[in-house]
Design an enzyme around this catalytic site. Sequence first.
Site: not given
Lengths: 748, 748
Positions: A228, A487, A189
Amino acid sequence: MTRSFTIDNDSKVLNPQKFIQKERAQSKLRIDQINTFLENTPQRRDLTHSLIEEICNDPVLKTDTDYYDQTKSQQRLETAKKIARLSLYMEHDIKTIRNQFKGTDLIKELQNDTEHKLPSLCNEDLSIFDKRLSLVANIDPQLGTRVGVHLGLFGNCIKGNGTDEQIHYWLQERGALFIKGIYGCFAMTELGHGSNVAELQTRATYNPKSDTFSIDTPDLTATKWWIGGAAHSATHSTVYARLIVEAKDYGVKTFVVPLRDPATFQLLPGVSIGDIGAKMGRDGIDNGWIQFRNVVIPREFMLSRFTKVLRARDGCISVKTEPQLDSISGYSALLNGRVNMVMDSFRFGAKFVTIATRYAVGRQQFAAKKGQQESQLMDYPLHQYRVLPQISIAYMISPAAFKLMDNYYTTLNELYKVSSSDKSALMRVSQKLKNLFIDSASLKATNTWLVAQLIDELRQSCGGHGYSQYNAFGKGYNDWVVQCTWEGDNSILSLTSAKSILKKFVEAGTRGKFDRELDTESFSYLKPSFLRNVIMGGEEAELNKIEDYYLVWAIALVKLLNHTARLIEKTKKIDGVSKLLILISKFHALHSMLKAYHDKLNSDSESYITDENTRSVMWDIYKLFSLYFIDKHSGEFQQFKIFEPDQISQDVQPQLLQILPKLRNHCIALTDSFKFPDSMLNAPIGYYDGDIYNNYYNEVIKNNPVESDGAGRPVYHELLSSMLKRGFEFDERLGGAAKSEILARLAK
Amino acid sequence: MTRSFTIDNDSKVLNPQKFIQKERAQSKLRIDQINTFLENTPQRRDLTHSLIEEICNDPVLKTDTDYYDQTKSQQRLETAKKIARLSLYMEHDIKTIRNQFKGTDLIKELQNDTEHKLPSLCNEDLSIFDKRLSLVANIDPQLGTRVGVHLGLFGNCIKGNGTDEQIHYWLQERGALFIKGIYGCFAMTELGHGSNVAELQTRATYNPKSDTFSIDTPDLTATKWWIGGAAHSATHSTVYARLIVEAKDYGVKTFVVPLRDPATFQLLPGVSIGDIGAKMGRDGIDNGWIQFRNVVIPREFMLSRFTKVLRARDGCISVKTEPQLDSISGYSALLNGRVNMVMDSFRFGAKFVTIATRYAVGRQQFAAKKGQQESQLMDYPLHQYRVLPQISIAYMISPAAFKLMDNYYTTLNELYKVSSSDKSALMRVSQKLKNLFIDSASLKATNTWLVAQLIDELRQSCGGHGYSQYNAFGKGYNDWVVQCTWEGDNSILSLTSAKSILKKFVEAGTRGKFDRELDTESFSYLKPSFLRNVIMGGEEAELNKIEDYYLVWAIALVKLLNHTARLIEKTKKIDGVSKLLILISKFHALHSMLKAYHDKLNSDSESYITDENTRSVMWDIYKLFSLYFIDKHSGEFQQFKIFEPDQISQDVQPQLLQILPKLRNHCIALTDSFKFPDSMLNAPIGYYDGDIYNNYYNEVIKNNPVESDGAGRPVYHELLSSMLKRGFEFDERLGGAAKSEILARLAK
C-alpha cells in the site's frame, strides 16, 4: 418527478417517513445514555461527536454519493487530496494535545529537537488524530488505509524495531509522524510469501568495504507485492529482508529504504515499482509492487533495536542480536492494525445496521389481508431474525473493542519502557503481549468475519435497493472483506490464537497453572476449579440469570477444548482438528464480548445507563446476542452436551423468538443511538428522516445526468440502431449465399 | 522481471507448475468420462465444447483481464458491441437447427411469414443460442443479462401472456427473437414495489373514444425501477400496469409499450427515462428507471392471451378474463430465469473451484519442520475442508440443473399446447407447474446462496491474491450476488416453496394424498408410508449404504416438517416459523440434488462413467456433499433426533475427516474435468499450466503500464510533494500565529 407531481391523491403513495417518525416518537429509550455507553465514556463520546462534525463539514474530507461513481484514478486523486488535508489536521491535533498554539511553533521545535530536550512524540500526542483517522475511515475506508499504512505500519515498524535515536530521527525530525518530509510504506509481503514472514526472500547483504547494505530482489516471487502506498505515494519504505553478513543468513530484519526523491517523485536508482492495479475494493489505495536491484543504503538505515551489525575500529564485523526481544517485537508490529480492526468492526457494523433498520421500518411489502395496508418489512418475524441480531452484534463489539484498545496502549507503553536487562519485567510484559495477541487475533478474526456477513445479510435484506452502489452496501462490502485477509489472515490468526488457548487449557487442566493477575480478565474460563467442575459435570448450562448468558459460553469453551484435546491425544495430529480450533477462537471472542458488555452494563461507574427501562432493553440485546449464537452453534452445543436437544427446542429457540418482537419496537431508537449523521452513512435509503424513496431517487438523478447525446440516448446509439435495422440484405452482401439462382449459376 | 532474471540459482524460486503437473500426471481419473457426466450427455458435452471454443476465439466476444479495469461507460459500450456480435450468431444458430443455409434466406422467410405457412419459431429453434448465451454469461455475466432481459424476460412475457398472433408478430415478424427490429426490456419492478407484483401502481387506462390505452406513472414510488436495458438500449418494453376500464381496476396486466424510435433512439413523447447508475456489480447492464405521462398505445398492444378488452360494434366495452389461466401464466413468467440460474450456479461454482484448487495445489506456505520444503496449501486439513466440499457443490448441482431444465421445457411445451377448454388437462399441467415452481424456487434460492458463499470462501482461501480483480473473484462475487435478489428474492422464494411443501406434507400425512406420477420424482419423501414410518420412529438414519446419503435428508425433511407443523398448530402463526421454512426449502434442494446425482451415477445408461476407480471417487464426492451439510446442520440433525450427539462425534465427523484426504489426491483431475479453458477462467492464478506467479505478474504488468508522468510517478505528484515539503513557513504564512515576538507587537 417529485412528490408534488402525484397525479392522483387517492393513489397509494408510500410514505415511509411517517413510520420512522412515529416509532422514533414512541420510543422511551434514552438514546443519549446508550450513545455514551457505546462510545465508552462521556469524554470519548464528546470527542467522537466533535470530530465527526468536523469531518462532515470539511469541504475536502466530506464524502457524498458521487463517491460511488469514481473511477480508480479519480479515487486515487481524491484520496491524495484528502491526505494533504489531513496532514494539516495532524499538526493541529498535536498542538491541541500539548496545548501549545502560541509562543513558538511546536512542530518546528519538535522537528529541530535533535538533542531530545523536549518530551518525544508519543502515542498520547497522536490520540486525537488516531480517532479522527478511525472516524474518517468509516466514511472512506481507502483513505483510512492509505494514511494508516504510513502512520500505523511504516511508523510502528520503526517504533517496534528502531533504536530510540532512529525513532526520533525518522518519525519526529524527518517529520513522518506529521505527514511531512517523507511518506512511508511497509514492504513486507512478497508475491510468493504472505503469512510466512520468516521465509521472505528479499536480501540485505552487508558490504564491508562501503559499510552499506545492498537490497536485492533475488527472483520474481520475491517481488514485494500488495504494498500500500508503493505505487504512487511512498518516498520511503520499511523493507523486510534477510540480513546477510559475510555470507551468513541471519533471518528477516527490517530496513528503511528510500524509494523516491520526495521533491520530484522520481524513482531512485535500482528501484522498480509498478501498480498492482484493480482490486475488489479500496481502489483509492495505490498498492504496488517493488523490485530492488542493488539498491544501496547506509548500514545505519537498518532498524537496530534488537539486532545490530557492529563494525569495530579494526574493520571487524559482528552481528549482535537479542532473539527473545526480537520475537517480542514481532508480536507487536501488526498488533495495532488488528486492534483498530476490532474498533472498525463496531463502527462499520453500526453503520450498516442503521441503514438496514431504517429501510426495514419504512419499506412496506405485501398486506396481511387483502385490502389492508401493506406491512412494514420489520414486522415480519423472518426480517426481525435477519436484522435485529445484527444490531446486537454492533452493540456487543463496542465494549470489547474499547477494552482491547486500552489494553493495547497500556501494554505497549510498558514494553517500550522496560529495560532489556530486567529479565523478569521482560518476561511479564512478554506474557501480557502473548495474551494481548490471543485476544486481538481472535477478536479481529471473529469480528471482521461477523461484519462481512452482517453487511452481506443486511444488503440482501434491502432487496434490489441494497444492490445500488448509492446505498453503500456494495462498496462497503468490497472495502470491508479485505480485513479478513490482511494483517493476519483470519484462518491463520484463529488457528494461532486457538493453539495458544489450547496450550493454556492443558496447562491449567494438568498442572493447575493459572495466572490470577494476567488471566482473570480474558481467560476466566480456564480457572482450574471451574475447568474441573465443567469436565466432571458439576456445572450445568442454564439460561436464567443475567450472567448465565456469558457463562454458558465459558462452559461451551471448556467442553470444546476438552473434546479437541482428547481428539489430538487420540490422533496425535493437531492439524486434523483445525476446524475445531477455528471454533475455539470464535467462542473465545464471543465469550470476551459478552463478558465485557456484561461487566460494563453491570457497573455503576461505567455503564452510564441510569434509566431502568433503557437498561433492561440493553440486557435484552445482550441476551439476544448470546441466544442467536447458541442457536447458530446448536450443533456444537448438543454435540458437546452443553444442552440437550429438547433444551434447544424448549428453551433456547423459544427465548430467541420471544426476544425478537420485544426488541423490534425499539429498533429505530437502538440504531439512532449510534448517532451517525446522514453524511457519514452516505446511503439515502438509510437517512434520518426516513424519506427513503425521494432521497434515493434524488441521489440517482444527481449522479446520472442526461446523456450527452440526448435523454436516454447512449453515445453508442448508432451501434445499436445499425444492429437492429440490419435487414435481409445481410445475406445479399455476402453474395447471396442462400440464393438458389446465384448458387446454380456458380455451380455451372 | 522474468524467470530468467533470477540472480541466484540457489534461491528458493517457487515453482508451482511442477506440483500441478505432477498431480495431473499421477491421476488415474478418467476426466473425459467425468466431463460427459457433468455436461449431462455426450451430445450436450460436444455442443458445449464447440460453443466455448467459438466464444473464446471470437475477437469481439472473448474476454481478457483488461475486462476488470473497464469503467462503467466502457463496460456499457463493450457489452453493446458484444450484443451486436451475438445477434449474428443468433441467425446462424437458427439456420443450423433448421438445417437451412441454402435456397432461401430462412430469416427473411420467417419474418415475412405473416400467414403462418412455416412452423413458427419455437424453443427448439433457440436451443443452440440459449446454450451459447449461457456459456458467454459465464465469462461475462452482464452481457448474459443484457441479452437475457430482451430474449428471456421481454420475450417470455410476450410468450406467456400474448395471443398466438401477438407472439408471432412481436417476436418473429418484428424480429425480436433474432435481436432485430426491436430491443425489449421488462418493466415490472417499481421503486416502491418489487416482490409484491399485485400492488404495482403504473396504470393503463382504456380510452373508449380512441380505442387506446394511456400508460401513466401516478407518483414517484410507481416509477419503473431497475429496468435492465431501459437506460440505453430498449426500444420497446413489456409494462406491468393496472388495467383500468371504465374506472374499474382489473389488476395488473401486461402491455407492449414502445419507448424509443429504433432508428434514432430518441425517446417517444411522454416517456421519461434515466440511468439507475452505479451498482454493486454488472455495471455493463444499462438498468434504468421509466416514468410514463399519458403515453398512448393501441388497445391491440395489450397482451391478451388470458384477459381481453373487447369492443363490440356498438362501441360497448367488456373485459373478458380467465383468472385461472392468468394465474398459471403468472407462474411461468419468471420460471425461465430461475431455471437458468440453477445452471449458472453449476458453471460459476465450477469456475471458481477450478481457480482456487489450482492455486491451493501450487501455492506453498510454511514448512512442517524447519529446513523442509514449504507445504502446499492443499495439504493442510483446514484448507481441504475449505475447498473440497466446494468442489462437491459444483458437482452436485449439475445433474439437478439439467433435470430441472428438461422438466421446464417439457412442462412449458405442454402448457402452450393445452387447450383452454380441456379443463382436466389444464389441471394436470397446472399441478406440474406448481411442482416445477417449488423445485425451481428452492433450487434457485439454495444454489445461488451456496455459490455466493462458495465464491467468498474460495476468494479468502486464495489470500491476498484472491482480492486482486485480475483473479476473477471480486467482480465474480459482485456480479453473482444479485442472483440472490432478482427474479424472486431468495428468502421469499424459500418461504413460498416451503409453504407449498408443508401443505403437501399435511395433505400426505392427514389424508394420505400423494400423486404417484407427479410427486415421485421430487417429493418421494412425502410418500405416506414413508412419512408414517419416520414419524413413528421406524426409519433410522444411517450412513452405510450409498443411498443412505440422500435418504438421510428425506428423514431429516420429514422430521423438520413435522416439527414445523406442530409448532404452527401450537402457535397458530405460520410467520413465526419462517426460519424453519427457509430450512425446509434448503433441505428439499439438498435432497433433490443428492438424489438426482445418485440416480444418474447409479444408472447404466446415463452415468457415462465406465471406469470403476473414477466411479468410486465420484461416489466419494457425493458422500462428502452429504456429510458436509449434515455437519453444517448438525444442530437440526440432533435437535430433531435424526442423529444422537455421539453419532455426530463418532460417525459423521470422522467420516467427513476421512474422506477429505482421499479426495485431496484427485483435486486437480476433479477440477480439470470441468474443462474450462484459461480464457474462460480469466484468472491467472488459476490457469491450466499452474505457472501462478508468472501468469499473474504478467497480467498485472499488461494492465498497468508505466504512468504517463514517469515510472511510479502519479499524475498528481505535485500535490504530494508540496504536502511533504510544507515546512515551518506554514506558520509564517499565517502571519506567524505562534511567534511570541509578533504576537507581542500585535498586543501593543
